[in-house]
Write an enzyme that holds these catalytic residues in place. Structure first.
Site, PDB file in Angstrom:
ATOM      1  CE  LYS A  13      26.255  -2.480 -29.699  1.00 19.54           C
ATOM      2  NZ  LYS A  13      25.797  -3.202 -30.911  1.00 19.54           N
ATOM      3  NE  ARG A  58      29.217  -8.342 -27.632  1.00 21.38           N
ATOM      4  CZ  ARG A  58      29.516  -7.270 -28.344  1.00 21.38           C
ATOM      5  NH1 ARG A  58      30.028  -6.213 -27.773  1.00 21.38           N
ATOM      6  NH2 ARG A  58      29.302  -7.267 -29.634  1.00 21.38           N
ATOM      7  NE  ARG A 115      30.218  -1.661 -38.942  1.00 19.09           N
ATOM      8  CZ  ARG A 115      29.874  -2.124 -37.742  1.00 19.09           C
ATOM      9  NH1 ARG A 115      29.432  -1.280 -36.828  1.00 19.09           N
ATOM     10  NH2 ARG A 115      29.969  -3.398 -37.472  1.00 19.09           N
ATOM     11  NE  ARG A 161      33.631  -4.375 -36.656  1.00 19.27           N
ATOM     12  CZ  ARG A 161      32.718  -4.233 -35.682  1.00 19.27           C
ATOM     13  NH1 ARG A 161      32.335  -3.016 -35.315  1.00 19.27           N
ATOM     14  NH2 ARG A 161      32.199  -5.282 -35.088  1.00 19.27           N
ATOM     15  NE  ARG A 218      29.587  -8.904 -35.463  1.00 24.77           N
ATOM     16  CZ  ARG A 218      29.659  -7.832 -36.237  1.00 24.77           C
ATOM     17  NH1 ARG A 218      29.881  -7.962 -37.534  1.00 24.77           N
ATOM     18  NH2 ARG A 218      29.520  -6.630 -35.721  1.00 24.77           N
TER      19      ARG A 218
END
Ligand code: AP5
Length: 242
Positions: free
Chosen positions: A41, A116, A155, A188, A199
């Protein structure tokens, strides 16, 4: 305002003017990007934003900025975020309602990571009703969970701009360093294999029903998010130009 504009370089002013002229001919769009963590996203949003002159409202980025600045919102959100749980509906609904008033959202917006929960989707409908607007398209980044751990743990991000890299799929020009500013990249806190499990659990239990909510409204386009980034971009372009 005028005095600050006087300090802006002429070339910057000209390019902003040209951008605004190009934007004037673009159709308004109100989009939602929905998908599990690591589905792409945040990678596709800046491309869509530039193409259609929309604002990019990413609740995760806004919450991380609030956590870093230790604002009352950030203090409330920090614990849930670090555990991979959702923060309360009231907190995120408030920040989206406020953010949509920005002049950069005049031609529409990309909601990335919001709504969400079904409650958030209903609140969003109320906000849009008041503005006489509606969602044009929901892009569902459909992908198998098994692919996501490698994407999430590889990431690296540039904290102040939100630019995102991947050690294997989208490496920076120099390792560990942002291409644009030369500043160091960071990972992160919630980008670990362990937190990813929570998650994903939150996604399947609380966010998947939101996809059904919009399927019933006939606005969902399903994207093959496991494809390489450029192929996903082409799929997005096909959906948005149809
Ligand atoms: P948030 O920041 O929204 O995180 P997320 O939804 O988990 O999504 P990600 O940012 O992890 O994934 P992405 O889909 O953007 O992937 P990306 O493009 O970077 O939320 C964080 C937390 O905030 C939540 O857990 C919650 O606590 C809270 N929160 C936020 N919004 C909330 C809300 N509305 N309500 C309640 N709580 C909320 O890609 C990932 C990596 O893969 C990158 O390295 C990228 O380079 C790479 N990649 C991308 N696409 C591809 C591809 N096609 N092929 C190969 N690699 C790719």
């Amino acid at each position: 305002m005028a005095s600050s504009l006087e300090d802006v370089q002429t070339t910057d002013l000209m390019s902003e003017l040209l951008r605004r002229m190009k934007c004037a001919s673009k159709p308004d769009k109100r989009l939602i990007l929905i998908g599990p963590p690591g589905s792409g996203k945040g990678t596709q949003s800046p491309i869509i934003k530039d193409e259609y002159c929309l604002c990019h409202l990413a609740t995760g980025d806004m919450l991380r900025a609030a956590v870093a600045a230790k604002t009352p919102l950030g203090i409330k959100a920090k614990e849930a975020m670090n555990k991979g749980e959702l923060v309360s509906d009231d907190l995120v609904v408030g920040i989206i309602d406020e953010a949509m008033k920005k002049p950069s959202c005049q031609k529409g917006f990309i909601l990335d990571g919001f709504p969400r929960t079904v409650v958030q989707a209903e609140k969003l409908d109320e906000m849009l009703d008041k503005r006489g607007a509606k969602i044009d398209k929901v892009l569902n980044f459909a992908i198998d969970d098994a692919i996501l751990e490698e994407r999430i743990t590889g990431r690296w991000i540039h904290a102040s701009s939100g630019r995102s890299y991947h050690t294997k799929f989208a490496p920076p020009k120099a390792p560990g360093v942002d291409d644009v500013t030369g500043e160091p990249l960071m990972q992160r806190k919630d980008d670990t294999a362990e937190v990813l499990k929570s998650r994903l659990e939150a996604f399947h239990r609380q966010t998947e029903p939101v996809i059904d909510y919009y399927v019933k409204k006939g606005v969902v386009a399903h994207l093959p998010a496991e494809k390489p980034p450029k192929e996903v971009t082409s799929e997005v372009q096909k959906v948005l130009s149809s």
